[in-house]
Design a protein around this motif. Structure first.
Motif, PDB file in Angstrom:
ATOM      1  N   SER A   1     -26.389  18.855 -20.905  1.00 43.42           N
ATOM      2  CA  SER A   1     -25.738  18.623 -19.584  1.00 43.42           C
ATOM      3  C   SER A   1     -26.706  19.119 -18.629  1.00 43.42           C
ATOM      4  CB  SER A   1     -24.444  18.506 -19.504  1.00 43.42           C
ATOM      5  OG  SER A   1     -23.875  17.541 -20.358  1.00 43.42           O
ATOM      6  N   GLN A   2     -26.373  18.865 -17.599  1.00 47.19           N
ATOM      7  CA  GLN A   2     -27.144  19.459 -16.145  1.00 47.19           C
ATOM      8  C   GLN A   2     -25.947  19.676 -14.994  1.00 47.19           C
ATOM      9  OE1 GLN A   2     -30.572  17.453 -15.603  1.00 47.19           O
ATOM     10  NE2 GLN A   2     -31.701  18.798 -17.084  1.00 47.19           N
ATOM     11  N   LEU A   3     -25.959  20.698 -14.399  1.00 42.31           N
ATOM     12  CA  LEU A   3     -25.285  20.820 -12.860  1.00 42.31           C
ATOM     13  C   LEU A   3     -26.132  21.111 -11.996  1.00 42.31           C
ATOM     14  CD1 LEU A   3     -22.365  23.054 -14.178  1.00 42.31           C
ATOM     15  CD2 LEU A   3     -22.098  20.997 -13.361  1.00 42.31           C
ATOM     16  N   MET A   4     -25.986  20.604 -10.827  1.00 41.50           N
ATOM     17  CA  MET A   4     -26.726  20.693  -9.730  1.00 41.50           C
ATOM     18  C   MET A   4     -25.985  21.636  -8.735  1.00 41.50           C
ATOM     19  SD  MET A   4     -28.832  17.494  -8.982  1.00 41.50           S
ATOM     20  CE  MET A   4     -29.880  16.512 -10.471  1.00 41.50           C
ATOM     21  N   PHE A   5     -26.695  22.338  -7.799  1.00 42.27           N
ATOM     22  CA  PHE A   5     -25.916  23.249  -6.824  1.00 42.27           C
ATOM     23  C   PHE A   5     -26.625  23.202  -5.488  1.00 42.27           C
ATOM     24  CE2 PHE A   5     -24.604  24.901 -10.759  1.00 42.27           C
ATOM     25  CZ  PHE A   5     -23.197  25.335 -10.762  1.00 42.27           C
ATOM     26  N   SER A   6     -25.966  23.417  -4.466  1.00 43.13           N
ATOM     27  CA  SER A   6     -26.465  23.799  -3.089  1.00 43.13           C
ATOM     28  C   SER A   6     -25.517  24.623  -2.345  1.00 43.13           C
ATOM     29  CB  SER A   6     -27.193  22.744  -2.662  1.00 43.13           C
ATOM     30  OG  SER A   6     -26.318  22.109  -1.824  1.00 43.13           O
ATOM     31  N   ASP A   7     -25.883  25.145  -1.380  1.00 41.70           N
ATOM     32  CA  ASP A   7     -24.944  25.902  -0.459  1.00 41.70           C
ATOM     33  C   ASP A   7     -24.981  24.751   0.833  1.00 41.70           C
ATOM     34  OD1 ASP A   7     -23.742  28.281  -1.415  1.00 41.70           O
ATOM     35  OD2 ASP A   7     -25.830  28.985  -1.243  1.00 41.70           O
ATOM     36  N   SER A   8     -24.095  24.911   1.475  1.00 37.69           N
ATOM     37  CA  SER A   8     -23.956  23.992   2.907  1.00 37.69           C
ATOM     38  C   SER A   8     -24.694  24.616   3.961  1.00 37.69           C
ATOM     39  CB  SER A   8     -22.585  23.986   3.258  1.00 37.69           C
ATOM     40  OG  SER A   8     -22.660  23.049   4.515  1.00 37.69           O
ATOM     41  N   ASP A   9     -25.782  24.033   4.414  1.00 38.26           N
ATOM     42  CA  ASP A   9     -26.639  24.601   5.586  1.00 38.26           C
ATOM     43  C   ASP A   9     -26.251  24.042   7.090  1.00 38.26           C
ATOM     44  OD1 ASP A   9     -27.502  21.936   5.473  1.00 38.26           O
ATOM     45  OD2 ASP A   9     -29.626  22.571   5.734  1.00 38.26           O
ATOM     46  N   SER A  10     -25.100  23.258   6.779  1.00 42.68           N
ATOM     47  CA  SER A  10     -24.848  22.486   8.285  1.00 42.68           C
ATOM     48  C   SER A  10     -23.871  23.402   9.188  1.00 42.68           C
ATOM     49  CB  SER A  10     -24.058  21.181   7.917  1.00 42.68           C
ATOM     50  OG  SER A  10     -22.822  21.360   7.355  1.00 42.68           O
ATOM     51  N   GLY A  11     -23.198  24.224   8.516  1.00 46.42           N
ATOM     52  CA  GLY A  11     -22.238  24.914   9.188  1.00 46.42           C
ATOM     53  C   GLY A  11     -20.724  24.541   9.194  1.00 46.42           C
ATOM     54  N   LYS A  12     -20.808  23.287   8.782  1.00 47.03           N
ATOM     55  CA  LYS A  12     -19.445  22.474   8.416  1.00 47.03           C
ATOM     56  C   LYS A  12     -18.859  23.072   7.355  1.00 47.03           C
ATOM     57  CE  LYS A  12     -21.088  18.481  10.764  1.00 47.03           C
ATOM     58  NZ  LYS A  12     -21.499  16.898  10.714  1.00 47.03           N
ATOM     59  N   PRO A  13     -17.381  23.266   7.376  1.00 48.00           N
ATOM     60  CA  PRO A  13     -16.755  23.675   6.064  1.00 48.00           C
ATOM     61  C   PRO A  13     -17.038  22.627   4.850  1.00 48.00           C
ATOM     62  CG  PRO A  13     -15.224  23.675   7.826  1.00 48.00           C
ATOM     63  CD  PRO A  13     -16.590  22.837   8.374  1.00 48.00           C
TER      64      PRO A  13
END
Length: 143
Positions: free
Chosen positions: A65-77
Motif C-alpha cells: 500500500s501507499q500513503l501520501m503526505f503534505s504540510d498545509s501551506d495555507s496558514g489555516k489550521p
C-alpha cells in the motif's frame, strides 16, 4: 480493473517528522518527497523562508500500500483526528502487534489489540499525530 485507495494526510508542518516516524513504525520506504522550496518558484505564490522546508508532496510505500503526505501551506489550521482513518490489514498477528506497539508510542490506545470473532488480532490506536489506525489481521479467530 484494479483500484487502490491511498490515504492522504495533510499535517500542520509535521509531515517530515511523520514520514520519519512511519518509516520506522511501519517499515515504510519513501518513494517520493519534495518540499515547497524544491518546487519551481511562482510569483503568484511567493513562499516565506519558513515554508520552504515544509513537505509539498510525499509518498511512502508500506507493504503493498501507499500513503501520501503534505504540510498545509495555507496558514489555516488542519483538522486532526478522525477525518482520516487507516486500516492496516495483515495476515500475520505478530506483524499486527509490531505495528500496534509502534503506533501507540506517544499516542492513545482506543481498543487494545485482541482476538475478535472476525480477526485473530484487531485493535485501534490514535498515534501521536492524531491519526487513527485500525489494525486488522485476516483469518478466523481461534475459539
Amino acid at each position: 480493473m484494479s483500484v487502490r485507495l491511498t490515504p492522504y494526510l495533510v499535517l500542520p508542518g509535521t509531515a517530515g517528522e511523520a514520514i520519519a516516524f512511519y518509516e520506522k513504525a511501519l517499515d515504510a520506504q519513501v518513494l517520493f518527497k519534495q518540499t515547497f522550496g524544491e518546487m519551481p518558484a511562482s510569483p503568484d505564490y511567493p513562499l516565506a523562508d519558513e515554508q520552504k522546508g515544509l513537505i509539498a508532496h510525499a509518498m511512502l510505500q508500506v507493504g503493498e500500500s501507499q500513503l501520501m503526505f503534505s504540510d498545509s501551506d495555507s496558514g489555516k489550521p488542519v483538522q486532526q483526528g478522525d477525518h482520516v482513518t487507516i486500516c492496516i490489514t495483515t495476515k500475520d498477528a505478530s506483524k499486527s502487534k509490531q505495528f500496534f506497539e509502534a503506533l501507540k508510542e506517544g499516542g492513545t490506545v482506543i481498543m487494545d489489540l485482541h482476538e475478535a470473532f472476525f480477526s485473530p488480532a484487531y485493535g485501534q490506536v490514535k498515534d501521536k499525530f492524531g491519526v487513527t489506525f485500525h489494525l486488522f489481521t485476516e483469518g478466523a479467530a481461534m475459539n
